[in-house]
Design an enzyme around this catalytic site. Sequence first.
Site, mmCIF file in Angstrom:
data_model
loop_
_atom_site.group_PDB
_atom_site.id
_atom_site.type_symbol
_atom_site.label_atom_id
_atom_site.label_comp_id
_atom_site.label_asym_id
_atom_site.label_seq_id
_atom_site.Cartn_x
_atom_site.Cartn_y
_atom_site.Cartn_z
ATOM 1 N N LYS A 188 17.318 67.423 79.776
ATOM 2 C CA LYS A 188 15.929 66.954 79.732
ATOM 3 C C LYS A 188 15.458 66.397 81.085
ATOM 4 O O LYS A 188 16.254 66.232 82.005
ATOM 5 C CB LYS A 188 15.774 65.923 78.607
ATOM 6 C CG LYS A 188 16.105 66.500 77.210
ATOM 7 C CD LYS A 188 15.047 67.451 76.684
ATOM 8 C CE LYS A 188 15.457 68.390 75.578
ATOM 9 N NZ LYS A 188 15.909 67.851 74.334
HETATM 10 C C1 LIG Z 1 16.174 67.991 72.774
HETATM 11 C C2 LIG Z 1 15.173 67.913 71.684
HETATM 12 C C3 LIG Z 1 15.287 66.977 70.636
HETATM 13 C C4 LIG Z 1 16.523 66.184 70.400
HETATM 14 O O1 LIG Z 1 16.847 65.336 71.428
HETATM 15 P P1 LIG Z 1 18.259 64.569 71.333
HETATM 16 O O2 LIG Z 1 18.090 63.478 72.362
HETATM 17 O O3 LIG Z 1 19.318 65.573 71.705
HETATM 18 O O4 LIG Z 1 18.400 64.046 69.973
HETATM 19 C C5 LIG Z 1 14.242 66.847 69.753
HETATM 20 N N1 LIG Z 1 13.146 67.615 69.844
HETATM 21 C C6 LIG Z 1 13.004 68.546 70.803
HETATM 22 C C7 LIG Z 1 11.747 69.334 70.855
HETATM 23 C C8 LIG Z 1 14.031 68.741 71.739
HETATM 24 O O5 LIG Z 1 13.913 69.705 72.664
#
Ligand SMILES: *Cc1c(COP(=O)(O)O)cnc(C)c1O
Length: 386
Positions: A188
Amino acid sequence: MSTVAVVERVPFAPPDIGAPEIAEVVATLESGWLSTGPRVRRFEEAFAEYIGAAHAVALNSCTAGLHLSLLACGAGPGNEVITTPLTFCSTANAIVHCGATPVFADVDARTGNLDPSAAEAAITPRTRALLPVHYAGRPVDVTGFRALAERYGLALIEDAAHCIEGVSGGRKIGTTADFTSFSFYATKNVTTGEGGMVTTASADAAERIRIASSHGLSRQAWSRYLQPGPVHYELVMPGFKYNMSDLQAAIGLHQLASIRERYERRLEICGMYDAALGDLPVRRFDPVPAGDVHGLHLYTIQIDAAGSLTRDEVSRRMAGAGVATSIHFPALHLHRYYAERFGFTRGRYPQAERISDTVLSLPLSSALSDDQITRVIDVTRGAFGA
Ligand SMILES: *Cc1c(COP(=O)(O)O)cnc(C)c1O
């Protein structure tokens, strides 16, 4: 004798970790406090300030943030939460974990985001909350969703896993919903390896989420430690183990401090792709409205107008040439669990399905070099025979 050039694989989204992150992790290890402590508090304060939110609660994932936000809104058995089928599975899984029913509504073909009019059409007397996702980093129409939430008396929770930097209608993402959940997963825009954050304007809700994230204990370990002498704390609910550790916050503090530079680099990479791939026979999402800021988490193209050339074939050719790509997202309602449990079949959400079938994400990360981006461009053009 011929020599074979060894070409390194271009990774999809390598993390961009600097010396300050590494030094802070080492300092944390040496500090004697590894779990939720002073660095988590500092990271929460810095994040709240960056977003302009009244409160920020650090958690071990965005998924945990969605789960606790939904619980805080009273999502549970007998009620429904409306979301998009063009998302990662955890958005809807969090609804299921509350015992509520996920209700999908189709996306807008021009943006990939949940369509407010489709969401409105899905509202029933049992609807408790709206849960739009800022797909790929493109902010949803927050003014439209806010108005819908108010008109029907619904909670608004935003999945901002892709959109830390986003602005919609002049307002920073993270300040427009009742709860906004961010992800610091390894790929991210800001990473802590694993981690998440919820922002909210409500002090009371922030405190309830904090307690729920730490077993349901009325005081967390760090505040128990700070207080000398016998400390009394109570279990006020059967909570979860969703807290962030100081090791994660150590990384997050420095990722947040350099968020602008990494954003600028992704902007530059997107500009290189736009310039070099603009003539390919692909479909693209509309640009964001003037004044809005796209989080630039994903760079996508949609392959549905290249003759017999399919998205999967392009992806295969690129993988064969050493370039990793990804698909965001295989439509969630057609995954086996959702299809079987709720009886979804193909054709139910045609826009999300069309995007799901044709969309391809190219490598995007500030850690990618100009040479790597040039390789991606050459390999992408090659896959189209361009
Ligand atoms: C990565 C992601 C999540 C989950 O994030 P985590 O921190 O891994 O729980 C939720 N929604 C979207 C759209 C994502 O891309």
